[in-house]
Design a protein around this motif. Structure first.
Motif, short mmCIF file in Angstrom:
data_model
loop_
_atom_site.label_atom_id
_atom_site.label_comp_id
_atom_site.label_asym_id
_atom_site.label_seq_id
_atom_site.Cartn_x
_atom_site.Cartn_y
_atom_site.Cartn_z
N GLY A 1 6.61 -4.07 4.74
CA GLY A 1 6.30 -3.73 3.34
C GLY A 1 5.76 -2.33 3.11
O GLY A 1 5.16 -2.08 2.06
N ASP A 2 5.99 -1.41 4.04
CA ASP A 2 5.46 -0.05 3.82
C ASP A 2 6.51 0.93 3.31
O ASP A 2 6.24 2.13 3.19
CB ASP A 2 4.82 0.48 5.12
N GLY B 1 11.91 -5.77 10.87
CA GLY B 1 12.88 -6.04 9.81
C GLY B 1 14.29 -6.15 10.37
O GLY B 1 15.06 -7.07 10.04
N LEU B 2 14.62 -5.23 11.25
CA LEU B 2 15.96 -5.23 11.86
C LEU B 2 16.22 -6.55 12.59
O LEU B 2 17.30 -7.15 12.47
CB LEU B 2 16.08 -4.04 12.81
N THR B 3 15.23 -7.00 13.33
CA THR B 3 15.38 -8.25 14.09
C THR B 3 15.62 -9.43 13.15
O THR B 3 16.44 -10.31 13.42
CB THR B 3 14.12 -8.49 14.97
N GLY C 1 16.43 -5.18 -1.79
CA GLY C 1 16.17 -6.16 -0.74
C GLY C 1 15.81 -5.49 0.58
O GLY C 1 15.53 -6.16 1.57
N PHE C 2 15.80 -4.16 0.56
CA PHE C 2 15.44 -3.40 1.76
C PHE C 2 13.92 -3.42 1.96
O PHE C 2 13.42 -3.57 3.07
CB PHE C 2 15.96 -1.96 1.61
N SER C 3 13.21 -3.28 0.83
CA SER C 3 11.74 -3.22 0.93
C SER C 3 11.12 -3.57 -0.41
O SER C 3 11.66 -3.19 -1.46
CB SER C 3 11.35 -1.80 1.33
#
Ligand code: NOJ
Length: 544
Positions: A29-30, A37-39, A413-415
């Motif tokens: 969330g930064d 996130g990738l995992t 939806g990325f962050s």
């Protein structure tokens, strides 16, 4: 050809997917993507059918060249996570049957790397010879700045030690002196380190640049600089027998061929086909398959088990430097007429779908080509959903915007963070996340995502494509490419119409009904002729 090789030549029919951890998925969330996130997104690759993930640089960096400016070769950029997060990710990818490779930057470091900081302290520094210094820029040194908008010279004067250092790229990226055995040993150690942590090889950055330094500057008496590349390959093979070197070598075919290894031993396992890629764009601009036919006819067969790597787009400007000036002007006029869309006078900072006016038939035809031409296909993140560029973002970052997961106009939806903290904002307009995203395409059988998933599964089902011998069949209409990939027993014939008109062609198939492998529809060959729709693409399987 008989398929006698074993399946551990896995790269021959791999599907490589390139991504930057920073722009893929934020897990904490930064506002910055990270390994956590990738995992969490690993299922996306599995559903798509990807077999190898290529990570762009993720090491500590001042980030003045998107991570290609490294300050520590043995760690992870703290914004992206920890070494532990990296290992968890590799382990998860492996669990899903995927390999991971990463960029290896041998040519240069950041000027903030402790080696360079020490080297510029004094001429007596133990790291002085790790870089390339001269009293004056040599008249016979390398030529040609890579980033003409930023640099005017390859040599930068260092006030303190009163010498110039070489930098093929930005002045904040001093070139390593790879003729120095200590540098060579260190780079082997870097490879060994990451192989030990689970990588299956490397995408080697800027290969001709660091080899040129190896031979021509500090040690003109050194043997062929290709021996260095062969040494790196041999070292890697000793540590990890099936690891690969995928090389960035943007040279004419006959020069690129040397980088596969020409007598001194195996060098690169795969080289990107920059020439074929550029010929394809010229063909798309002209509505003609002829430039690509010409390139394929000239493309040499790599030696031994080496392979070409094919691609439609990468993370840099879409370079058109191997076209003539007139040809480049044609592609610019068709796909990037505004100066704002062009970069360095040689490339475009656009993604494919907006260049092709968003025409789904045209876009699908291009990806059908990617998965049917001999070579290992390499996708750049976001291509599978048809992401567009954001021209409001500077330079090459126009195509390095966050992955668009959901129809959320702000964070994609990325962050969930404030987009001001993102590496770059997603585009607005027709390619905004509301219109182009994974979530909406995932269950839509007509989406580009479904199309690319289908292409990947057909490509993986048919070893003739990556392993077979290529034949280019004559076509009565120059708009159509007909190519065949054959083994001893079977073949795939693929037909691609580069034009927006219906046409007929002679696919070299017997008269009668034939099933298109892509749509499973039956088409009729009559007196040797077949009708091909505008921007049509068809694949046929035959037993011989
Ligand atoms: C090639 C990389 O693809 C590019 O992004 C980078 O700027 C240069 N090498 C310098 O590392």
């Amino acid at each position: 050809m008989r398929l006698t090789k074993t399946s551990d030549l896995w790269w021959k029919n791999a599907v490589v997917y390139c991504l930057d951890v920073e722009t893929f998925q934020d897990g904490n969330g930064d506002g910055c993507g990270d390994f956590r996130g990738l995992t969490q997104r690993i299922g996306h690759f599995e559903r798509l059918g990807v077999t190898c993930l290529w990570l762009m640089p993720f090491l500590p960096t001042p980030d003045r060249d998107d991570g290609y400016d490294i300050t520590d070769y043995y760690s992870v950029d703290p914004r992206l996570g920890t070494l532990g997060d990296f290992v968890e990710f590799v382990r998860t990818a492996r669990d899903r049957g995927m390999r991971v490779i990463a960029d290896l930057v041998v040519n240069h470091t950041s000027d903030k790397h402790p080696w360079f900081r020490s080297a510029r302290e004094s001429r007596d520094s133990p790291y002085r010879d790790w870089y390339v210094w001269r009293d004056e820029p040599p008249a016979d040194g390398p030529e040609g700045v890579v980033f003409p908008d930023q640099e005017t010279s390859l040599w930068e004067y260092d006030e303190r030690t009163e010498q110039y250092y070489l930098h093929r790229f930005y002045k904040h990226q001093p070139d390593l002196n790879v003729a120095n055995p200590a540098v060579r040993e260190e780079m082997a150690k870097v490879m060994g380190f990451w192989l030990e942590l689970g990588l299956s090889g490397f995408r080697v950055d800027a290969v001709p640049f660091f080899l040129e330094t190896a031979g021509s500057l500090d040690a003109p008496d050194l043997p062929d600089p290709h021996e260095y590349l062969a040494d790196l390959r041999a070292f890697m093979a000793r540590r990890c027998g099936d690891a690969v070197l995928l090389g960035e070598v943007n040279l004419p075919y006959e020069d690129t061929l040397r980088y596969f290894g020409d007598g001194v031993g195996d060098e690169l396992t795969m080289c990107f086909d920059f020439v074929g890629m550029q010929a394809m764009y010229l063909g798309l601009a002209r509505g003609s398959a002829a430039p690509l036919v010409d390139a394929l006819a000239k493309r040499p067969e790599p030696p031994r088990d080496a392979h070409w790597a094919t691609f439609v787009r990468n993370h840099d400007e879409l370079t058109l430097d191997k076209l003539s000036e007139d040809e480049r002007a044609e592609v610019f006029a068709a796909f990037g007429p505004s100066p704002d869309m062009q970069l360095y006078g040689r490339g475009l900072r656009r993604r494919l779908p907006p260049m092709l006016d968003g025409d789904p038939r045209w876009i699908r035809m291009v990806y059908s080509l990617l998965f049917s031409l001999p070579g290992t296909p390499v996708l750049y993140y976001g291509e599978e959903i048809g992401m567009g560029e954001n021209l409001a973002v500077e330079g090459r970052f126009s195509v390095r915007t966050p992955m668009q997961w959901q129809p959320d106009p702000v964070g994609a939806g990325f962050s969930p963070a404030d987009p001001k903290t993102f590496p770059a904002p997603p585009p607005s307009g027709p390619y905004a996340p509301t219109a182009v995203n994974v979530q909406s395409q995932r269950h839509d059988p007509d989406s580009l995502l479904s199309w690319i998933t289908l292409l990947i599964s057909r490509y993986r089902e048919h070893p003739e494509l990556p392993w077979g011998d290529l034949t280019l069949l004559p076509s009565p209409d120059a708009a159509v490419l007909i190519h065949r990939c054959s083994t001893d027993d079977t073949s795939i014939t693929a037909i691609h119409n580069f034009s927006d008109r219906e046409t007929t062609t002679t696919p070299g198939l017997p008269d009668g009904p034939h099933t298109d492998l892509l749509t499973r529809e039956t088409v009729e060959v009559t007196t040797g002729h077949l009708t091909v729709p505008p921007y049509g693409c068809l694949w046929f399987h035959q037993s011989t």
